[in-house]
Design an enzyme around this catalytic site. Sequence first.
Site, PDB file in Angstrom:
ATOM      1  N   GLY A  88       0.789  -1.235   0.000  1.00 28.75           N
ATOM      2  CA  GLY A  88       0.000   0.000   0.000  1.00 28.75           C
ATOM      3  C   GLY A  88       0.815   1.276   0.000  1.00 28.75           C
ATOM      4  O   GLY A  88       0.252   2.363   0.064  1.00 28.75           O
ATOM      5  N   TYR A 119      12.854 -20.893 -17.156  1.00 29.92           N
ATOM      6  CA  TYR A 119      12.322 -19.691 -16.518  1.00 29.92           C
ATOM      7  C   TYR A 119      12.262 -18.545 -17.505  1.00 29.92           C
ATOM      8  O   TYR A 119      13.220 -18.272 -18.233  1.00 29.92           O
ATOM      9  CB  TYR A 119      13.214 -19.315 -15.340  1.00 29.92           C
ATOM     10  CG  TYR A 119      12.910 -17.968 -14.713  1.00 29.92           C
ATOM     11  CD1 TYR A 119      11.891 -17.826 -13.786  1.00 29.92           C
ATOM     12  CD2 TYR A 119      13.669 -16.841 -15.032  1.00 29.92           C
ATOM     13  CE1 TYR A 119      11.619 -16.595 -13.191  1.00 29.92           C
ATOM     14  CE2 TYR A 119      13.408 -15.602 -14.446  1.00 29.92           C
ATOM     15  CZ  TYR A 119      12.377 -15.489 -13.524  1.00 29.92           C
ATOM     16  OH  TYR A 119      12.123 -14.281 -12.951  1.00 29.92           O
TER      17      TYR A 119
END
Length: 305
Positions: free
Chosen positions: A15, A162
């Site tokens: 946040g 990956y």
Amino acid sequence: MPHSLKNKHVLITGGASGLGLGAAMRFVKLGAKITIADINEQAAQKALEQLQALGSSTLRFEQVDLSDAKSIQSVAQRLLACGEPLDVLVNNAGIYPPSLKTLTEEGHELTFAIAHLGHFRLTHALWPLLKAASAARVVSVTSLVQRTAKMNPDDLNFSMGYMPIKAYQQAKLSNLLFALELQRKLEAVGSSISSYAAHPGVCRTQLGRNRKISDRDNWWQRFSSKSLGWGQENFGQTPENGASAIVVAATSADIPRGAFIGPKLLFESFGIPGVVKPGPAALNSQLGADLWARTEALTGIQWTY
């Protein structure tokens, strides 16, 4: 229209900036008490100053590293000691994957560890506070990329190859699978807690813009990174507008429990949020159950409701 959150407690991971801060701004304007859980203390303090200027809500910062089980347990213990019920938990934090595969101390791919394992652990650890609230909501933030995402439950760490974009897609798909599977389990026991998922559409955040191109990136990764940053910068909503889907998922009484919320215009890129359909992988309930069981095994958590 979002309902008032006056005197309701909302915790938002990640946040301190971007979409998470945009959501916090919206929640403050609705009267909520805000806890920001973020790894970046300096950014969080600046975010709290911005939020304080918007209203007189109670504001709190808790530092947490979602890739670290001990850090998650520590922040949960602090919050449990305070004892304040948690009305809304927004599982928002995440990263765009590094060029080279990075593993946590436990041996998990970093993007997956933060976005999925970390939020799984945090939600479980804060469950007593969610149960103490009246009809609490868990909102998991995913992305448009979940629509094309695939997952191999037998290779969550990408040992067979990956690519950062694939790791990002898997992480965001995991967020949505978690939200939907949690709701199934809550319905099965008649819990008052509800699980929702939300995505912002295209949003101007630091996620794509700050991702540095490495000389180790292949041509596809270079293209996808540049495209993500360019699209966000030129067509993205502000984080506060992008947070509309999160606010609806957290507050609206007009949506069904367990709904997936996103913007409705231009292939869900922006616009007024509403109920949207998950991508094909997320609709696979068996995949959701499988991921849940594997996550319990990886974290050592046996969830009780």
